[in-house]
Design a protein around this motif. Structure first.
Motif: not given
Length: 59
Positions: A17-25, A27-40
């Motif tokens: 729906k367009g949520m930016t990776p930084n905002n998603l990071q 919201v889900i409390n990932h410490k590392n943006i790479e984790m967010t990007l690789s999974y979602y």
């Protein structure tokens, strides 16, 4: 159905729906943006087409 599946579905839907990776990071409390990007960050034909149309509409 597990909490992990629900979390993954939520994150995938928010990304689609367009949520930016930084905002998603945040919201889900990932410490590392790479984790967010690789999974979602799952590209697909439909999501790419939607993004191209959005960019064209704003130019």
């Amino acid at each position: 159905m597990t909490p992990h599946i629900l979390r993954h579905t939520f994150c995938t839907n928010m990304t689609n729906k367009g949520m930016t990776p930084n905002n998603l990071q945040y919201v889900i409390n990932h410490k590392n943006i790479e984790m967010t990007l690789s999974y979602y960050e799952h590209g697909s034909y439909q999501s790419a087409l939607t993004e191209i149309r959005r960019i064209i509409a704003t130019t």
